[in-house]
Design a protein around this motif. Structure first.
Motif, PDB file in Angstrom:
ATOM      1  N   HIS A  12     -44.332  -5.647  -5.762  1.00  0.00           N
ATOM      2  CA  HIS A  12     -45.713  -5.344  -5.391  1.00  0.00           C
ATOM      3  C   HIS A  12     -46.646  -5.584  -6.580  1.00  0.00           C
ATOM      4  N   GLY A  13     -46.208  -5.172  -7.767  1.00  0.00           N
ATOM      5  CA  GLY A  13     -47.021  -5.385  -8.957  1.00  0.00           C
ATOM      6  C   GLY A  13     -47.213  -6.863  -9.264  1.00  0.00           C
ATOM      7  N   ALA A  14     -46.185  -7.670  -9.016  1.00  0.00           N
ATOM      8  CA  ALA A  14     -46.300  -9.113  -9.242  1.00  0.00           C
ATOM      9  C   ALA A  14     -47.324  -9.718  -8.297  1.00  0.00           C
TER      10      ALA A  14
ATOM     11  N   MET B 205     -49.331 -17.482  -9.244  1.00  0.00           N
ATOM     12  CA  MET B 205     -48.502 -17.189  -8.085  1.00  0.00           C
ATOM     13  C   MET B 205     -47.385 -16.258  -8.516  1.00  0.00           C
ATOM     14  N   ALA B 206     -46.839 -15.522  -7.553  1.00  0.00           N
ATOM     15  CA  ALA B 206     -45.770 -14.571  -7.845  1.00  0.00           C
ATOM     16  C   ALA B 206     -44.464 -15.065  -7.224  1.00  0.00           C
ATOM     17  N   ILE B 207     -43.343 -14.794  -7.911  1.00  0.00           N
ATOM     18  CA  ILE B 207     -42.032 -15.045  -7.325  1.00  0.00           C
ATOM     19  C   ILE B 207     -41.192 -13.782  -7.477  1.00  0.00           C
ATOM     20  N   HIS B 208     -40.509 -13.427  -6.393  1.00  0.00           N
ATOM     21  CA  HIS B 208     -39.618 -12.270  -6.410  1.00  0.00           C
ATOM     22  C   HIS B 208     -38.705 -12.352  -5.204  1.00  0.00           C
TER      23      HIS B 208
ATOM     24  N   SER C   4     -55.908 -14.899  -9.865  1.00  0.00           N
ATOM     25  CA  SER C   4     -56.462 -15.992  -9.075  1.00  0.00           C
ATOM     26  C   SER C   4     -57.938 -15.749  -8.782  1.00  0.00           C
ATOM     27  N   LYS C   5     -58.296 -14.491  -8.539  1.00  0.00           N
ATOM     28  CA  LYS C   5     -59.704 -14.160  -8.289  1.00  0.00           C
ATOM     29  C   LYS C   5     -60.554 -14.385  -9.525  1.00  0.00           C
ATOM     30  N   GLN C   6     -59.936 -14.360 -10.701  1.00  0.00           N
ATOM     31  CA  GLN C   6     -60.656 -14.594 -11.953  1.00  0.00           C
ATOM     32  C   GLN C   6     -60.520 -16.051 -12.396  1.00  0.00           C
TER      33      GLN C   6
ATOM     34  N   VAL D  68     -46.041 -15.234 -12.178  1.00  0.00           N
ATOM     35  CA  VAL D  68     -45.750 -13.809 -12.334  1.00  0.00           C
ATOM     36  C   VAL D  68     -44.412 -13.537 -11.649  1.00  0.00           C
ATOM     37  N   ALA D  69     -43.478 -12.936 -12.389  1.00  0.00           N
ATOM     38  CA  ALA D  69     -42.113 -12.826 -11.879  1.00  0.00           C
ATOM     39  C   ALA D  69     -41.510 -11.469 -12.170  1.00  0.00           C
TER      40      ALA D  69
END
Length: 435
Positions: A254-256, A271-274, A264-266, A298-299
């Protein structure tokens, strides 16, 4: 010393040259001749030192020079803890074996099994697999492991930590007793030693780097910051220093997701992978990150296991890991194969105990910074740390050594091998690979 001095066949030397390698790394220099002799091997090396080529090249040579068995018999089995690592090992097998008449395939969970079954049915010399999917197919009688000549356990420490020991034991029971066993691990932990004692027969032992050391070419820095300001500080550092390829570690899935969305908004592509991401989504994100089209990946720890990214310049611990050895694994993503790298950790008051544990482990004090405009509140009180399973664990005391690692197998339910791994009480170890 060149690869030709190690006794490799001309076909393999051509493939190595095509990959751009000229000089073997220390682990390759020691492991390749040892494997070619046919005995068992227990090898440990710092991340990014070329362990995969260290077993792939001599394994392929032994298969090429050995007698060819009947069709449909798997001759070499490579077990890895995660899908990404399995795919990358499979690529190495294909790349190095391109001039040999050997067949190989990769199987892992999270995708349909029928194409994997079809590939196995045709016959394979080398099968690269994650334990869960392999056991599934073996129990369905799609896989015959009775003629395996070479068994490789890659990233064995992480497989133990992810709870795959029971699957591994089941797999070992269906392998022939007479075979060559190669166990590669980032550390020689007590658990690894115990596994080696049961699995290996008078093995050669190689340990290239001292246990739990961090790469010398990694510049490590700590930024003290309040927990609420971490995301803004990360965006600030990325923008101010123009970091173009950044791997960021979080504790939880969830944190990722949340961090990737905010970046992305900034206007920082992230992108996140988990484990809850589909395999196609993970593959797409990793491919974009490798090519530079994606600035930030972000992983969680499991998703990042075995990521092979050449000359990755920046790793950020958005949150410190609860298990100190995972810090060594995380920052081992950068500073690899002679390239310099930078590892930055954002540390709030909750994590002071974890930081002390890391510094004890690596036997050095890390340089502390405070970024202007992001000064931490000196009166801030520590709060319990979320452990990724809807519960909370402490961040103080003994550096979090007794805490359960985050975002791991028991909470990942995507139908892949991570989803199979049961919860494990002991802390994990770090590790990695290079082509």
């Amino acid at each position: 010393m060149t690869f030709s001095d190690l006794g490799l066949r001309a076909e393999l030397l051509r493939a190595v040259e095509a990959q751009g390698y000229t000089t073997p790394t220390p682990i390759q220099h020691q492991a390749i001749p040892a494997v070619l002799k046919g005995g068992d091997l227990l090898a440990s090396a710092q991340t990014g030192t070329g362990k995969t080529a260290g077993f792939t090249l001599p394994m392929l040579q032994r298969l090429a020079e050995g007698p060819r068995p009947a069709p449909r018999q798997i001759r070499a089995l490579v077990l890895t803890p995660t899908r990404e690592l399995a795919a990358q090992v499979g690529e190495s097998v294909a790349d190095y074996g391109r001039h040999l008449t050997l067949s190989s395939h990769v199987i892992f969970g999270g995708v349909g099994q029928q194409p994997q079954v079809d590939a196995i049915r045709k016959g394979l010399d080398v099968l690269v697999a994650t334990p869960g999917r392999l056991l599934d197919l073996q129990q369905q009688k799609h896989v015959d492991l009775s003629k395996v000549e070479i068994l490789v356990l890659d990233e064995a420490d992480r497989m133990l930590d992810m709870g795959f020991i029971h699957d591994i034991k089941k797999i070992l029971r269906v392998l022939p007793q007479k075979r060559q066993n190669l166990l590669f691990s980032a550390t020689f932990s007590n658990e690894i030693q115990a596994l080696a004692n049961k699995l290996l027969d008078d093995p050669a032992m190689i340990e290239v780097a001292r246990r739990n050391t961090t790469a010398e070419l990694v510049d490590q820095a700590i930024y003290r910051v309040d927990r609420e300001k971490k995301r803004d500080l990360l965006a600030h550092l990325i923008t101010r220093h123009d970091w173009q390829q950044v791997l960021v570690f979080t504790r939880t899935k969830h944190g990722a997701n949340r961090l990737a969305e905010q970046l992305s908004k900034q206007d920082i592509p992230a992108m996140a992978i988990h484990g809850n991401k589909s395999q196609s989504a993970r593959t797409k994100a990793l491919a974009a990150f490798k090519t530079g089209d994606l600035q930030v990946l972000v992983a969680t720890d499991i998703a990042a296991r075995g990521l092979d990214i050449e000359e990755l310049p920046h790793v950020v611990n958005f949150e410190l890991p609860n298990v100190a050895e995972d810090y060594v694994h995380r920052i081992g993503r950068t500073g690899r194969a002679g390239s310099e790298g930078k590892a930055v950790s954002l540390v709030c008051v909750d994590e002071h105990g974890l930081l002390k544990g890391i510094e004890r482990l690596i036997k050095r004090d890390l340089e502390k910074h405070i970024e202007p405009g992001f000064e931490p509140d000196p009166n801030a009180k520590p709060e319990p740390i979320e452990n990724g399973r809807g519960k909370r664990g402490g961040g103080g005391g003994r550096g979090g050594q007794g805490q359960r690692r985050q975002g791991q197998a028991a909470g990942q339910r995507n139908g892949g091998d991570e989803a199979r791994a049961p919860r494990r009480r002991r802390g994990g170890r770090g590790g990695s690979r290079q082509a």
